[in-house]
Every structure is written in structure tokens, then in C-alpha cells.
Design a protein around this motif. Sequence first.
Motif, PDB file in Angstrom:
ATOM      1  N   CYS A 282       0.840  -1.190   0.000  1.00 45.48           N
ATOM      2  CA  CYS A 282       0.000   0.000   0.000  1.00 45.48           C
ATOM      3  C   CYS A 282       0.882   1.250   0.000  1.00 45.48           C
ATOM      4  O   CYS A 282       1.701   1.442   0.895  1.00 45.48           O
ATOM      5  CB  CYS A 282      -0.933   0.000   1.205  1.00 45.48           C
ATOM      6  N   CYS A 285      -0.161   3.808   3.245  1.00 43.76           N
ATOM      7  CA  CYS A 285       0.317   3.500   4.607  1.00 43.76           C
ATOM      8  C   CYS A 285       1.633   2.743   4.564  1.00 43.76           C
ATOM      9  O   CYS A 285       2.179   2.412   5.608  1.00 43.76           O
ATOM     10  CB  CYS A 285      -0.742   2.712   5.367  1.00 43.76           C
ATOM     11  N   CYS A 296      -6.223   2.333   7.358  1.00 40.96           N
ATOM     12  CA  CYS A 296      -5.947   2.900   6.036  1.00 40.96           C
ATOM     13  C   CYS A 296      -7.111   2.580   5.096  1.00 40.96           C
ATOM     14  O   CYS A 296      -7.502   1.423   4.949  1.00 40.96           O
ATOM     15  CB  CYS A 296      -4.644   2.332   5.485  1.00 40.96           C
ATOM     16  N   CYS A 299      -6.039   0.521   1.500  1.00 38.87           N
ATOM     17  CA  CYS A 299      -5.832  -0.936   1.517  1.00 38.87           C
ATOM     18  C   CYS A 299      -6.789  -1.614   2.480  1.00 38.87           C
ATOM     19  O   CYS A 299      -6.654  -2.801   2.753  1.00 38.87           O
ATOM     20  CB  CYS A 299      -4.390  -1.261   1.874  1.00 38.87           C
TER      21      CYS A 299
END
Lengths: 368, 827
Positions: A282, A285, A296, A299
Motif C-alpha cells: 500500500c 500507509c 488505512c 488498503c
Amino acid sequence: MSGPNTDYDPVEVTPLKPEEVESARDAALAAIAAATDLAELKQVRIDHTGDRSPLALANREIGALPPQARKEAGQRIGQARGAVAKALGERQAVLEVEHEERMLVEETVDVTLPTDRVPAGARHPLTTGAELIADIFVAMGWEVAEGPVIEAEWLNFDALNLGPDHPARTMQDTFWTDPQDNGVVLRTHTSPVQARTMLTRTPPIYVVCPGRVFRTDEYDATHSPMFHQVEGLAIDEGITMAHLKGTLDHFATAMFGEGITTRFRPSFFPFTEPSAEVDLLCFVCRGAGELDGARCRTCRGEGWIEWGGCGVVNPRVLTACGVDAERYTGFAFGMGIDRTLMFRHGVEDLRGFFEGDVRFTTAFGSEL
Amino acid sequence: MKTPVSWIREYVDLPTDLTTEALAAELTDLGLKLEAIEKPGDQITGPLVVGRVLTMDPEPQKNGKTINWCTVDVGDANGTGEPQGIVCGAHNFAPGDLVVVVLPGGVLPGGFAISARKTYGHVSAGMICSARELGLGEDHDGIIVLPQDAGKPGESAFGVLGLDEEVIEFEINPDRAYALSLRGVAREAALAYDAWYTDPTQRDVPPADDQGYPVVVEDPAGCPVFVARTVSGFDPAAPTPDWMVQRIQLAGMRPISLAVDVTNYVMLETGRPIHGYDADKLQGTVRVRRAREGERLTTLDGTDRALSTEDLVVTDDSGIIGLGGVMGGEATEMSATTTRVLVEAAHWDAVAMFRTGKRHKISSEAGKRNERGVDPTICEAAADRVVELLTTYGGGMAEPGVTVVGTPPEPTTITIEADLPARVTGMEIDPATTIRHLRAVGCEVAEDGTRLTATVPPWRPDLVDPFDLVEEVARVVGYGNVPSVLPTPGAGRGLTRAQRLRRRVGRTLAGAGCVEVVSFPFVGEAAFDQLGLPADDPLRHTVRLANPLSNEEPAYTTTLLPGLLKAAARNVGRGATGVALFETGTVAFPSDRGAAPIYGVDRRPTVEELAALLDALPAQPLHLAVVLAGERERAGWWGEGREAGWADAIAVVRRLAADLGVAVTVEADARMPWHPGRCARVLVDGTEIGRAGELHPKVCASFGLPKRSAAVELDLDALLARAVDVVPAPEFSTYPVAKEDVALVVDDSVRAADVEAALREGAGELLESLRLFDVYTGEQVGEGRTSLAFALRFRAPDRTLTEEETAAAREAAVARAAELTGAQQRA
Ligand SMILES: [Zn+2]
């Protein structure tokens, strides 16, 4: 010509008297100094240096003087006229500067006024996104391959090891052209472009194939009967899964930033063996799953984003497409362009891409 | 596939402190994709205990309901040991029953907090729970009555109810059908943790004999193994044991009756679908064969089906009694009165199963497994397990006969070079590792020099090719160990010129203020009607879809305009005062050359074969369409705005052609959907490539677009094909220019382009450029006449032109225009 020289005296011609000349000069200089703009100065120039000005008239009288008197009178007049001309020039320069400055002030506009006479155009993010991806691969020495969207069933399925009874054939809900047994479909993936490339070229092959594909999915926020895929195919001697991983890692980094890589999970695709799902670290994050203490969103807290599928090209596919499977190996991968842009740009609803609302499209400009 | 973790642990000795999340992650790494982890008790907190109903006093209420005022022994769970007073609206229990009680302070699913509260004249301190209130299903209206041996009052009810169970749901890929069973999932768990594994199908089974139910398999290819066992004296009313109900529910299936539940349980356990017949309804020998022309069967879902000669059927003397491996028939279905059960555990041909399921649109748990391939060697074990469970929980006894028809197919062997996994994956995998991992997944491996021959285990029909073994080794080594290495392709040639020009098209149009849209290419007659196309318009001849999403749009479009005009109207509907859109996309025209052949895949098709294939595809040119609707230039402090019109459409075409380096010309045309007097045919080298102009007023109205909206549609492939590959540099003179203006009066019928062409021709080589700068009609030129004013610029490459030379060229130009178009120089 001046008027009749009534009091003719070679020494005592009135206009040529020193005090008369000085007076005329001083009057001119005063008028020059008093001129406040170029128009006034122009009038001063006419009044004090024109044909009927005192100094011009005086100058004309010089000829009437006896020769011995001409020199002195000439010098006197000449000096006076010179002083006036100089003052005029200087004043002209000053007033010109003043004029320009004033003009510039007067011509001031409000630069915050709108200027959008013709509204801006924009290219579609799916177009520029596909180009961005293509360019990443072109920079690696790959080429961009294309094929038709209405495709032969054999190229869309059989050549890719999806035989008529392959369970995966039902996984992909296919639009068939009428009649169905004509063997012509709306391509369900861009993989037939890979087949076409192998059928028409000899290895080494490094091609990326972005394009439009179709599945019979009902239209909603995350599904569409038409969407876009990009697939890559590399066929060469000695190609391994490691090359696949290296390529996708590079792709991820180029598209999402330094340090963003991929991971593989075992999966199943008929045209690859071994097969893998690709997850993208991701990029928001960076794998933590949370951001500022909150889950997050990009994701969904997983730290990884499902990105696509990939694998080593199944030798059966190489054989069907005329590539020597003993000599060459290959890898292939594919992912959704729409979906990639959705998470890259935070597009919540897939339908935004296809509605044609200019407010959506123009937000992306003409280059991603 | 939903797998309760405790069920997995029954077969594999996993570390006790292993979390469900960790187990799921390990199994994901092996190829069982995690779909979800379910924890049914997750949403319940606080005291949820076993209680024994002590008293139960029905109290009729004014509203017609009767409530029960109960006292319930909850042991010490309430802190006092005194009976708990609870009001309960359900009636399906009696004093002495064990029930589930949530005490004050507890929270049930949905955030339902329990407290002692006054109701119906009592203080009700807690609640006697139903399954629904606990989130355990929707089926039961009444409260849960536990078996008498379920637990002691005051004990936590989580374990009793299976609320402490955790369930991992996997998405099983088609190649891993073995993992559609606890047997398979547990085997993978054992592989992940190198743990001791007990195969639930490893059991002693009674030998086959000829005393069992008579079975004849007439199609051994379709049904290689058929095992039949009979249980008689079965009690159809016997309940399914709670543990089995719980597991079946956790696995996502519905408990139905003991006999059905047992067959489903054994399927979940072993992966082998089982069919149970009411043996008393069977007549004579059971046979397996393909259906015959015209035969029908009513399957147990009540559907009457016409069968195909490819369908495998099970028959008895009465006729067809089941669609083998897919779904049984209604007539021999087990029921509430069944006391004698014939258990069928048969191995079916996967392809036949797939085709029958697809043909009859039957998707069942049994079919799903049979069509992907089930271990053919476990039929006897699975049947025996069913017999065991039926007799244990339903009374009755196994009849002595054991029918086994056929034998499992020989196992597959695959030979590979020992270094193949290393060569394909790029990981460092030595032959010893390869051998170890292949054995770990169940293969027998024989070494012969550098070659390994693997005998594939019977539960892995997906392992066929050498590369299949590579994947097995790679997933056990771990995909995480694949190194990241960039390949080294040779130097590339970048984008092709065609690809670069296509990008240019978009940039030019965006630069001209147009916004790109992407629309679906599906179209129907209604859209053609909206465009006002005549009935015989070639655009109505479409590539039709056999299975369109909507019957309103059953074809692939021949024109981009419908999608684009709808998008424009959508923008206008959302408040846009002007909209300029463009789209590039393929359209399709039927080839009408018959079917595209399907070839084999054991070799490359020949050049001729490939040509035949491509020939059958529709023509799919890339088109460009533009729509300009409403305000083209905005009103502002600079003055008035301007509405889009025909000229804007043609301007876009010319601008695009200029950017692509292609010379286009236009001439008048009249064709829907354009305004008959304001439509231009666009030509390149005399070939038509599309049209531009104002839309017909009716078309604007039908799409809901502003009046005078304009549109373009071009065959972009045709345009791009004429872009010059290498543009030669221009030559131009730097001598002074000589400018001459001429005003020519012509009949209204004369086209400006024709006058311009005549002037150019007459002016000769000295003419550098020519531009029409004014058009005038009115009294000064007379009725039916138009004055066209042209600015001509003359220049010679090698000298300054004299006035005489310029005048001569101008006069020649005017003379030629007069000759060809009747133009008269305006006085
Ligand atoms: Zn994240």
C-alpha cells in the motif's frame, strides 16, 4: 519677414538687441519649464521655435545687418536658440518618461478577471493512465502491442489453454456475438493480444498490451461490463519467475513511488503455471495498514492491495502459439487499469469513468 | 469453502497457541486464498450461560399475548446462586429444560445491551435466547433448548453453542478441488506446519462382495467407480447430533434431516459427494448410462428437465432416477418416512459433470466438486463413513452386501528434470528440496539420474504437466522467496508512429477545449432511430450479441455518436451551459463471412488457418467522434459568448488534420444525423473519411441537446493511414510580400472552395497564400449573389516582385475564377 524696418539702424535693430534676445530666450525657457505634458511642450515648441517665434524672426533680421554687425548678432541669436533647443530636448525626454509612466498606470487592468473564454478540454484518465503504464514499459525497452476487441473465441480462450470444458471458461462471463457458435466474442481479457503477438513474431518478445475488455457483469460501483486491462508478456531464453517479480516491482515503483514493491501469492490461471496473485504494497500507509491511528482506507487495513494476476507462461500456450517451448520460457501478468486508477486516485465509484461528466474528467488534466 | 478451525485441528496436530489469522495467512501462502475469518461469538459479550428452567407460569396479557414468567437456575453466574426471574415470550420449552440465558450486562449482536427491566409487572433480569438473537441463524422462532447433557447451569454457553468456533472461509481456485474438503484443507495445514496429519479417509472398509445392491455401469468412462451400500431399519425421525448440525452450519450449509445431513457432512469431510436413495422406492437394478434422445427427469428441486444424450443418468427398472453426480430425481428422494437408505458414492467424469451442470444450469455443492475432480480412490471409505454415521445416529444396521463397480483410474506420472523448478522460478531449489516438497504434497517420487518421476496422488487430478510440479514445489518453498530480477530485453524502438499519432489526436482535441469520454459500445435500434437513420442505413447493420446485458442494446455499435450525444446531454442535464466532448473507440461492421474456426492447441495454426480465423472477425476501425453543444465561447467581460455551430465542427477536423500533417478537404453532404444544409463530407485524397457539421434539429431534440449542436465522426484509422511518415522540410522565400485583395461576386450556388481553387490555379506559382476574409450578401451585390473577398499574398523565391508582375498574377487569378465559376470582380 519682419515688418518694415522703420527705425533702420544697422546697430540698433530692435529684435537683435541683446536684451530683446535674452528676453525672448528667457520667455522660451520659462515656457519650456512650465510645460506639464507633451502636448503643452509641443505648443511651446511652436510658439518659441516656430517660424513666427521672436527668435526666428530675429534670426531673419541678421541678413539686414551690415556685414560687420552680423557676426555678433548671429552668435547671440545662435546661442539663444541653442539654449532653447537644448531645454526643449531635455524637457521632452522628461515628459516622455512621465507620459509613459502615467500611461502604464492608466492602462492597469484587473488581472484577476476571468480569462476562460474557451473552456479547457481534457483527456480521459483511462487514456492517460494507459499511456503512463505503457511509457513505463517502453522505458524498459518493451513495445506496445494491440489487438481487436471483438476477437476469435480460439484466440480468447483455446490458445490460452482455456479449452471448451475448462472451468475457468465459466469464471469469465463472456459476451458472445450472435450466433454464439460463430466463435466470436468480445474479448474477456487482453490476453488474445499476447497470443497474436506470439503467433506473428519470434522471440525475444517483450510487449505490454493495454486495452478495453468486456465481461457480462452488471454495472455497479465496482463492476462494469466494459473495463480496461493492461497485460505484459515476456518470452525469451532463460526467463524465470524472478524476472516477473523484478518487472512488477519496477512497475510498482515507477507507478507508485520509491519503495513500493509487490508480493506473490499462489493462484490459478490457465495460461500461466506457476501462477500468482500480485499484491501491491500500500503506497499510502506503506504496509502498516493504518494511518495516523486510523485504518488505512486505500488498503482497508491490509497493508497490501490486490493488484492483478501473473505467472510463468504455460508451455501449452507457447506450443499453441508456435513458440518453441523447449527453448523459450516466458512470463505474463495482467491488471485492471480502471481499478489501479481507482485506488491510485481514490475514485470511489467505477461509474465515474464512464458517465462522461466533464467535471470528473477535467479534474485529471490531460496527463497523469 | 468454510472450514471451522476445530474441524481442521481434528485431522492435523497444529500448535495449540496458533491463531486463526496466522493459520489463514500460512494457507494463503500455499494457495488457499483467504476470503474471510468468521467468529460467530465475536459480537456477543458478557454473561451468556446455560440455565435450567425451574418454573414457568403463563400469564395472558391484555394485548392477547401470553407471556411466561420463569425462574431459571443459572448456578452462581448471577453472583447469588438464587433463581433468576425472567419474562419470556416463547413457548417451545418446559420446566426442566436447559436453555441459554444472557444475564444483565451482556451484549448481543447488533449492540443489544441486556439489563434488568420492568416488564409485564415483573422485573425481568436477563433473557432466554433464541438462535436468531445470538446471530446463529434465522430458522428458529422459539428459544434454544439444549440437550440435557449440554452443560451445567451457570456454565458459559459459548462452547455449547459453538460460539467460540472460528471459521476460515477460503476461495478455492479451480485447480485445488481437493481443498473443497476438510481432508484437503487439513492436509495443507499439515504441509504448512510440517505437522502430523490423519487422513479421514484412511479407514478399514469391508471388502466388496456380490451381496450388495445390484448395480450395472454401462458407461465406465463416465462413471469409473460406483460404490453402493445399504442401511435398513433407519429411524427417519432421529435427530442430527448437535455437533454435526453445528459443523454443517459453520460450513455454510443448512441442516435438513439426519440422512441428508450425514451425506453432506461426509462430503465436507472427504470431498466426495454422496447420494442417498430411499431404497424402498428403488425398483430393480441400478444402472448408469448416458441419457437417450427425448428422455426427461424431474430432479429433486422439482424441475422437469429434457436430457441430452451426453448427460449421465442413473436408472432403475422404473426409468431414470437421477442425473448422475449432479442431482437426484424426485421419485427416489429420501423423505421423512425413509427407513432404508441406499448410499451411492460414485466417481464421475469431471468433464461430463461440468457440461451437464452448465447445460441444466445446476450449481450444487456436489456438482461443484464432481466437475473439478474428486479423489477416485475414496468412494468405498466415504460410503462406509456414511453407513457408520447413519447407523450410529439413526439406528438401523448396515446390510452386509458391499457393491463396488469399477476401479479407479491409474495414477498419473510426470517426469521432470530435477532442476526444472529452479530454472522456471529463479529460486535456488536443489533436487533434494524438490523431491522433499513433491513428497510433502503427496507425490511418490522416483529418481533416475537428473530426472525425477512423480506419481501424482489421486486427490490431485490437476497435476498433469511438468510445470504443475514446479508450482507445487514453488509454493512450498514459498513465493515470498522469488528474487526480484529485472530482465534485459534488447533496445526497444519506442512507440510506433501510429501509436504516437493516436496520442496526438487526444492532445489536439483537448487543446481545442474538448473533454474525452469513454462510453459503452452497446447500441440498439432506438439509438439509430434517435439519430434519424433511414431504415436501410448501413450503420444499422450491426454485430449482434448473443447475450446482451440489455435487450434494448443488443449490438456492438457502428457509430460513436449515440454514446457521445448521451454523455453531452447528461452534462447539459447537470447544468452545463456548453459542452465539448470527444471519444475515440472502435466500432464494428459485420464481416458476414461465417464462423471463426476453432483449432486444436497442440500446434500453431498454419498461416492459412490463422488468416481464415482473422477473416471471420468483424471490421473494427478506430473512430473519432466530437460533439459541440451549446456555448462554445463563454460570455464575459470581453463581450458576448458564442454558441457552437457547424463551423466549429469543421474547424476541429481541420485543426486535427493540420496537427497530423494530413490535407483534408470538405464538400457539401446531406446525411442523417446532420442538418442537410450544414453537413460536410470530409475527404483525404478524394476518399471519404467521415462527416462534420451541425446536427439535424430533430436529432438535437431527441437527445435533449441545445439547438445547433454540432458533431463530427471520422474513421481515425483512415485519417492516420494518410499521415506522411517523414515530412519533407518546406521551402519559403524571404523576399518582400506583395498583398492583393480581390472581391468576387458569384451566384449563391457557387461554393467558396471552388472559387478559391480557381483563384489558386489562375494565380500560378507566385501565389504564396490565399485566404477568404469576408462574405457579403445584400443589396449591393444583388439578389441571389454573394460577394467573396480574398486576400492574396504573392512572393517569388528569388526576387522582389514588381507591381506589374503582381498585378498580372492577380488578374490571371480573377480571370480563371471568372472562367470556372462565373465570378465577377466587384466594382
Ligand atoms: Zn494502506
